[in-house]
Design an enzyme around this catalytic site. Structure first.
Site, PDB file in Angstrom:
ATOM      1  N   GLU A 127       0.867  -1.190   0.000  1.00 16.60           N
ATOM      2  CA  GLU A 127       0.000   0.000   0.000  1.00 16.60           C
ATOM      3  C   GLU A 127       0.897   1.231   0.000  1.00 16.60           C
ATOM      4  O   GLU A 127       1.879   1.298   0.719  1.00 16.60           O
ATOM      5  CB  GLU A 127      -0.925  -0.029   1.222  1.00 16.60           C
ATOM      6  N   GLY A 156      -7.404   1.127   3.705  1.00 17.87           N
ATOM      7  CA  GLY A 156      -8.812   1.511   3.540  1.00 17.87           C
ATOM      8  C   GLY A 156      -9.126   2.140   2.198  1.00 17.87           C
ATOM      9  O   GLY A 156     -10.286   2.249   1.826  1.00 17.87           O
ATOM     10  N   GLY A 157      -8.087   2.593   1.478  1.00 17.96           N
ATOM     11  CA  GLY A 157      -8.303   3.112   0.134  1.00 17.96           C
ATOM     12  C   GLY A 157      -9.269   4.283   0.082  1.00 17.96           C
ATOM     13  O   GLY A 157      -9.457   5.017   1.061  1.00 17.96           O
ATOM     14  N   THR A 158      -9.881   4.450  -1.077  1.00 16.90           N
ATOM     15  CA  THR A 158     -10.766   5.586  -1.318  1.00 16.90           C
ATOM     16  C   THR A 158     -11.984   5.546  -0.408  1.00 16.90           C
ATOM     17  O   THR A 158     -12.350   6.549   0.212  1.00 16.90           O
ATOM     18  CB  THR A 158     -11.259   5.550  -2.789  1.00 16.90           C
ATOM     19  N   CYS A 159     -12.631   4.401  -0.344  1.00 14.53           N
ATOM     20  CA  CYS A 159     -13.912   4.321   0.365  1.00 14.53           C
ATOM     21  C   CYS A 159     -13.791   4.839   1.795  1.00 14.53           C
ATOM     22  O   CYS A 159     -14.555   5.685   2.229  1.00 14.53           O
ATOM     23  CB  CYS A 159     -14.414   2.874   0.365  1.00 14.53           C
ATOM     24  N   HIS A 191     -46.430  -2.378   8.648  1.00 11.34           N
ATOM     25  CA  HIS A 191     -46.933  -0.994   8.666  1.00 11.34           C
ATOM     26  C   HIS A 191     -46.420  -0.283   9.914  1.00 11.34           C
ATOM     27  O   HIS A 191     -46.385  -0.883  10.979  1.00 11.34           O
ATOM     28  CB  HIS A 191     -48.465  -1.008   8.675  1.00 11.34           C
TER      29      HIS A 191
END
Ligand SMILES: Cc1cc2nc3c(=O)[nH]c(=O)nc-3n(C[C@H](O)[C@H](O)[C@H](O)COP(=O)(O)OP(=O)(O)OC[C@H]3O[C@@H](n4cnc5c(N)ncnc54)[C@H](O)[C@@H]3O)c2cc1C
Length: 459
Positions: free
Chosen positions: A34, A39-42, A441
């Site tokens: 990395e 965690g990258g972009t997200c 409902h």
């Protein structure tokens, strides 16, 4: 001498960590590379931080509507942008920490920090070290596309990444691009109190959607005072004392839009140009996305591409699904194909848009006989009780086999309710399974059977 591993994973995107877990769990040695953060972009500058901002913006919006609900609040309602950012940072930080601990604790895994690139089909260089493996998984994601307007480099502009450092209220935010990312930021910052102008070159917002969906989204945003400039192609920007001026090529309206800040949200591009894929012989398409087959195998045996970089999806859930497909084929002897995936996503404005399958326009173009049902959110009791009646729900069904072809649910909880349609589509169930079901409902989902009971032929 190259370090040998059973597998190398490049990029801590949404597929990489989980795949590392499966591979190490199967006893393999794994090099995990990395270049920036887990965690990258997200996690860092995509889904997670923007959804924390959506939540802060919604709190401000509801607080301003306090009288509608009979609630009294003394004084003015303000937004503390530093606190908003601190909340965002805390939530992102906790996710990154959790992920880091998980990955670094995997037995047989070694983390390499740095920019990886290929030196051969099964050879990678990172931070001066050579690594080798029979299996290589590319999960390097993408980044904001920056247009090649002349002089843009001398103009201060924001992208989804640099927006993450903003801890102040832009006086007038110009957003170039009226699609998913741009519209989320537009509503967020308008609700925080900025003046916001969205400039979009096509005649409508989110042009991939049906016209009625675009129009309803436009109405939601315009009601909140977001200024929309459609049919206006941005062709340049210049720095001014007060911020920035964007020049637009447009038949109507002012060709110069002046604001304090400019956010570029004109698309994404894959992180492939610095991977030296040519050294491995891995093929890309004209836009730089790595070509893959239905099991996400690249043109080089033993190399897979997962997530946004393969151009088969642009979401966290598609990247995660890529991981599941690769792991199933590789480790479980379970043949899974990306071709079986049904397109699904959400637009996180408020109210959100939940989408699955074909649009109405696509169904009409396919020429197949179809049925359609549409219902405004004003008919949904739960929406009226909540004071959130904007939007509509629309479902299209194949008239021959009665399977659902697609849905657009723009309204309260549309991002959640759409999952009952998604699951019915995966089950290939006739729509009558839902239209005859008893729902609870008061919910939004209780109206889906009613909507389906009123289907009419799609002309
Ligand atoms: C503003 C915004 C909001 C979004 N909101 C949503 C949402 O609500 N829901 C949703 O599903 N999707 C959303 N997305 C899309 C989502 O973030 C991406 O689809 C997802 O992160 C893609 O993941 P990935 O696995 O392809 O890789 P990414 O998450 O992009 O990660 C790739 C990683 O690879 C690393 N890397 C790249 N090149 C190299 C290299 N050569 N060597 C080493 N490391 C490298 C990067 O540093 C990065 O950590 C959003 C995106 C943006 C920009």
């Amino acid at each position: 001498m190259a370090q040998r591993f059973d597998a190398i994973i490049i990029g801590s995107g949404q597929a990489g960590p989980a795949l590392a877990g499966r591979l190490t769990g199967a006893g393999m040695s794994v090099a995990f590379i990395e270049r920036e953060h887990f965690g990258g972009t997200c996690v860092n500058d995509g889904c997670t931080p923007t959804k924390t901002l959506v939540a802060s913006a919604q709190a401000a919006f509801v607080a301003r509507r306090h009288r509608d609900f009979g609630v009294t609040i003394e004084g003015t309602i303000g937004v503390d942008m530093r606190a908003v950012k601190a909340r965002k940072d805390a939530i992102v930080g906790a996710s990154v920490d959790g992920l880091t601990q998980w990955v670094t604790g995997m037995p047989g895994l070694r983390v390499y920090w740095g920019q990886a690139h290929f030196t051969g089909p099964h050879r990678i260089e990172v931070s001066g070290e050579e690594l080798e493996a029979e299996k290589i998984f590319i999960n390097v994601g993408g980044r904001a596309l920056v247009p090649d307007w002349p002089g843009l480099s001398s103009v201060p502009y924001l992208t989804n990444t640099t927006m993450m450092a903003v801890d102040f209220l832009p006086e007038h935010l110009i957003i170039v691009g009226g699609s998913y990312i741009g519209l989320e930021f537009a509503q967020i910052y308008r609700r925080f109190g900025s003046r916001v102008t969205v400039i979009e070159m096509t005649p409508r917002l989110i042009g991939r959607e049906d016209e009625d969906v675009s129009e309803a989204v436009q109405d939601v945003l315009a009601r909140e005072g977001i200024e929309l400039r459609l049919n206006a192609k941005c062709i340049g920007a210049t720095r001014t004392d007060r911020g920035v001026v964007v020049s637009a090529d447009c038949a109507e309206g002012e060709p110069r839009v002046e604001g304090s800040h400019m956010l570029l949200a004109v698309g994404r591009r894959p992180n492939t140009e610095d991977l030296r894929l040519h050294a491995a012989g891995i093929e890309c398409d004209a836009r730089g996305f790595i070509k893959v087959d239905d099991q996400l195998r690249t043109s080089v045996p033993g190399v897979w591409a997962l997530g946004d970089v393969n151009g088969r999806g642009a979401f966290t859930h598609t990247s995660w699904n890529d991981y599941e497909i690769v792991a199933a084929n590789l480790l479980d002897g379970d043949h899974r194909s990306v071709d079986d995936r049904i397109a699904a996503y959400a637009l996180y404005i408020d109210p959100p848009l939940g989408r699955v399958g074909l649009t109405e326009r696509e169904v009409v173009a396919s020429g197949r006989p179809a049925l359609i049902g549409k219902m405004p959110m004003t008919r949904v009791g739960r929406a009226r009780e909540r004071g959130e009646t904007l939007g509509f729900m629309k479902i299209v069904v194949d008239a021959r086999n009665r399977e659902i072809l697609g849905a657009a649910l723009l309204g309260l909880n549309g991002d959640e309710v759409v999952h009952l349609i998604i699951d019915a589509m995966y089950a290939k169930a006739p729509y009558t399974v839902i239209s005859r079901a008893m729902h609870i409902h008061p919910t939004v989902a209780e109206l889906i059977p009613t909507l389906l009971q009123g289907l009419t032929p799609l002309q």
